[in-house]
Design an enzyme around this catalytic site. Structure first.
Site, mmCIF file in Angstrom:
data_model
loop_
_atom_site.group_PDB
_atom_site.id
_atom_site.type_symbol
_atom_site.label_atom_id
_atom_site.label_comp_id
_atom_site.label_asym_id
_atom_site.label_seq_id
_atom_site.Cartn_x
_atom_site.Cartn_y
_atom_site.Cartn_z
ATOM 1 N N GLU A 1 5.812 -3.277 1.019
ATOM 2 C CA GLU A 1 5.838 -3.007 -0.514
ATOM 3 C C GLU A 1 5.145 -1.534 -0.512
ATOM 4 O OE1 GLU A 1 5.046 -4.302 -5.033
ATOM 5 O OE2 GLU A 1 4.039 -5.362 -3.445
ATOM 6 N N CYS B 1 2.263 0.670 -8.526
ATOM 7 C CA CYS B 1 3.187 0.988 -7.806
ATOM 8 C C CYS B 1 4.582 1.433 -8.505
ATOM 9 C CB CYS B 1 3.901 0.056 -6.524
ATOM 10 S SG CYS B 1 2.482 -0.321 -5.460
ATOM 11 N N GLY C 1 0.901 -1.041 0.012
ATOM 12 C CA GLY C 1 -0.099 0.115 0.115
ATOM 13 C C GLY C 1 0.969 1.184 -0.063
ATOM 14 N N SER C 2 0.395 2.362 0.191
ATOM 15 C CA SER C 2 1.008 3.655 0.385
ATOM 16 C C SER C 2 2.076 3.579 1.443
ATOM 17 C CB SER C 2 0.075 4.751 0.709
ATOM 18 O OG SER C 2 -0.496 4.733 1.895
ATOM 19 N N THR C 3 2.931 4.481 1.275
ATOM 20 C CA THR C 3 4.162 4.832 2.301
ATOM 21 C C THR C 3 3.400 5.290 3.641
ATOM 22 O OG1 THR C 3 5.583 5.029 0.778
ATOM 23 C CG2 THR C 3 6.116 5.814 3.010
ATOM 24 N N ALA C 4 2.559 6.116 3.436
ATOM 25 C CA ALA C 4 1.861 6.888 4.796
ATOM 26 C C ALA C 4 1.225 5.594 5.588
ATOM 27 C CB ALA C 4 0.922 7.922 4.543
ATOM 28 N N VAL C 5 0.388 4.771 5.038
ATOM 29 C CA VAL C 5 -0.252 3.648 5.699
ATOM 30 C C VAL C 5 0.909 2.647 6.232
ATOM 31 C CG1 VAL C 5 -1.788 1.848 5.527
ATOM 32 C CG2 VAL C 5 -2.452 4.015 4.322
ATOM 33 N N GLY C 6 1.856 2.355 5.293
ATOM 34 C CA GLY C 6 2.953 1.708 5.659
ATOM 35 C C GLY C 6 3.713 1.922 6.979
#
Length: 608
Positions: A366, A401, A344-349
């Site tokens: 990822e 991505c 998913g997104s970096t923010a959610v990661g």
């Protein structure tokens, strides 16, 4: 019977079935009196003026999407009983018993061949979660919307903490037995899973297309050939265990690869089924059990796939829980889940990492990519290069991505390249994911559409960018409806220097900002300036120079004269993919990706 003859037969039968709603209902009742479930699903049917091409086109799309992996023996339809329900399986194939590696390459992008497809009313299907091999639902449900229309597809159950605890308990029990099975046994289970998914790829692909918005042919390919590639690919690998480090007269030292136990798999909305099985396949082959949580935007195809797989997977081995961020947080916090695999997104990661920290879970992340391409001034054919770049940028409407997100072009060919890219975009057809000839569907979520529009408008109004093509919603034609999340493929020339969010942030949509450079080293530095590092590429006639420049790119995968999807190719399950910097942790695909789901144990034995 030849494929052409089968297609004609299917067309004739389909036409006779669909001449009128009454005829269709009577014919289906004749096929099987207990098929009330299927009749309800087709409660709303638009009877087209000509439905003869539908079955032939559907057969063509099916064969195209699964070419090289299955052999079609042509059944008009097969009504199967699954947990006392009847479902329609359009032309499901018998599979070759001899399985081989799948080739997912294509000389040109898949296009929708579907015409006059009836609307499948999934609101009448009770989607269920899978816990310990049973169908489970809840009192709480969420709406799943169709991005092509902005309207409701179906209701999805929302898991509770109590159900999560039950699922983890069952997974722990299943894993204690599963880890003792042989790799041959696991391989056979995974082969059976692959068979079922390919047999039902049209149904799963249709559902995926409706909830995700990708063109139907691509969705069928993802549901069938791509999922099979992960299952068959990983199960064909050999885990090097034990690895002997020392064996002399005094000591023998070995490294064994052991499973973690229970792995939490959190799935994104852009490639739900493909990503799901890229996680499940290596995890279970390595001896783990899985707790799966699909995105709340695209949960239906995952739930349906797990419904189909219940009969052959050991109860508890793969548990499926639906819901929003609350249940995702609980999965990360749960003390008995040993590893989290998140895409998913970096923010959610970052939130996933923070929530996993109290129990020191191992992480496989990822995350986002802001992938760059650098085009030198010596390329032979600008239009041909533009074709590859456009494919890399706009595959899946830019919601990939590793899609091309930033393009740096030498100043001497900048204008010509911008126009060549615009010419490629003119070839695309944006529309409803089920519409014939559509190459690019809507964005998957309304929020993503608004974000893309915001970035483009800001770049033009505040940054002086010039829209070469696109930059707006497509006209309301064909099956495009008001309320759908559409946006035309957009080429954006960045003329002024300075900070541009459309360049610095991952837009994750059908927009490609193009910038100019003088010195290739400057372009390398600009490409590396991003905090992300998934993939990047160099395009040049001089392959040696391209190789040398590519080696300077700070990214997990560097390409020369191509990018993933730029020439109709799909990365092999044997090729590892990893991200640098804020793009994530760990490796996907390949043996290194398989080993991500194992932990080493060193056994040091003194000889007496």
């Amino acid at each position: 019977m030849r494929v052409e003859s089968r297609a004609v037969l299917i067309s004739m039968v389909t036409f006779s079935i669909m001449k009128s709603t009454a005829t269709m209902r009577n014919t289906l009742i004749g096929l099987e009196s207990s098929s009330s479930f299927f009749l309800n699903r087709f409660k709303t049917v638009k009877v087209a003026a000509s439905v003869v091409p539908f079955a032939k086109s559907l057969t063509t799309a099916y064969l195209h999407c699964n070419e090289g992996s299955v052999r079609h023996r042509g059944r008009v339809s097969e009504t199967r009983k699954v947990q006392n329900r009847s479902i329609m399986n359009f032309g499901a194939p018998h599979l070759n018993k001899e399985r081989s590696a799948l080739s997912l390459s294509a000389s040109s992008p898949l296009q929708n061949d579907i015409k006059d497809i009836p609307f499948m009313d999934w609101t009448y299907h009770d989607f269920t979660m899978t816990i310990n091999g049973r169908a489970v639902t809840t009192n709480s449900h969420s709406d799943v919307m169709c991005p092509s229309t902005g309207k409701l597809i179906a209701k999805c159950p929302v898991a509770t903490r109590q159900q999560l605890d039950e699922a983890v308990k069952g997974a722990l029990k299943a894993q204690t037995h599963w880890k003792q099975t042989s790799y041959d046994y696991r391989r056979e289970i995974m082969n059976q899973m692959s068979d079922i998914l390919q047999q039902n790829s049209v149904e799963l692909g249709t559902l995926l297309s409706l909830e995700n918005g990708k063109p139907l042919a691509e969705a069928i390919r993802e549901a069938g050939a791509r999922t099979a590639a992960s299952l068959l690919g990983f199960s064909s690998m050999t885990i090097p265990t034990p690895e002997i480090l020392t064996d002399d007269k005094n000591v023998r030292v070995e490294v064994h690869r052991r499973p973690y136990g229970v792995v939490g798999c959190i799935i994104p909305w852009n490639f739900p089924l493909h990503t799901l099985f890229q996680k499940i396949a290596p995890a279970i082959y390595a001896g783990n059990a899985c707790i799966v949580k699909p995105s709340s935007h695209t949960p239906l195809s995952t739930l349906r796939a797990m419904e189909l797989l219940r009969e052959i997977t050991p109860p508890g081995l793969i548990q499926t829980l639906a819901g929003g961020s609350d249940i995702g947080t609980e999965i990360c916090l749960h003390k008995d889940i040993s590893k989290i695999s998140f895409t998913g997104s970096t923010a959610v990661g970052l939130k996933v990492a923070a929530n996993s920290l109290p129990t020191l879970k191992r992480l496989h992340l990822e995350l986002g990519g802001n992938d760059a391409a650098i085009v030198l001034d010596d390329i032979d054919n600008i239009q041909e290069t533009a074709q590859g770049l456009a494919k890399a940028a706009f595959a899946n409407s830019g919601q990939v991505c590793h899609a091309l997100k930033r393009l740096y072009v030498h100043e001497s060919i900048f204008d010509e390249m911008c126009m060549a890219l615009a010419k490629e975009c003119e070839k695309y057809k944006v529309g409803h994911s089920l519409e014939e000839g559509v190459t690019h569907g809507p964005l998957t979520t309304k929020e993503q559409l608004e974000y893309v529009r915001e970035l483009v408008n800001e770049a033009v109004e505040e940054g002086g960018a010039k829209i070469i093509c696109g930059g707006k919603l497509p006209p309301i034609t064909g099956m495009i409806q008001e309320g759908g999340y559409y946006y035309e493929p957009t080429i954006l020339a960045i003329i002024q220097e300075g900070i541009h969010r459309i360049v610095d942030e991952e837009q994750f949509g059908p927009v490609l900002p193009v910038l100019s450079f003088k010195d290739p080293i400057d372009a390398i530095n600009l490409a590396n300036a991003s905090p992300m590092g998934l993939t990047s590429s160099v395009w040049t006639r001089d392959e040696d120079l391209g190789y040398e420049l590519a080696s300077r790119l700070d990214c997990g995968t560097a390409y020369v004269n191509q990018m993933s999807s730029s020439h109709g190719t799909t990365s092999s399950v044997n090729w590892p993919s990893q991200g640098y910097k804020m793009t994530g942790m760990g490796c996907n695909r390949g043996l290194m990706g398989l080993l991500e789901f194992t932990q080493p144990q060193t056994v040091n034995r003194r000889k007496i």
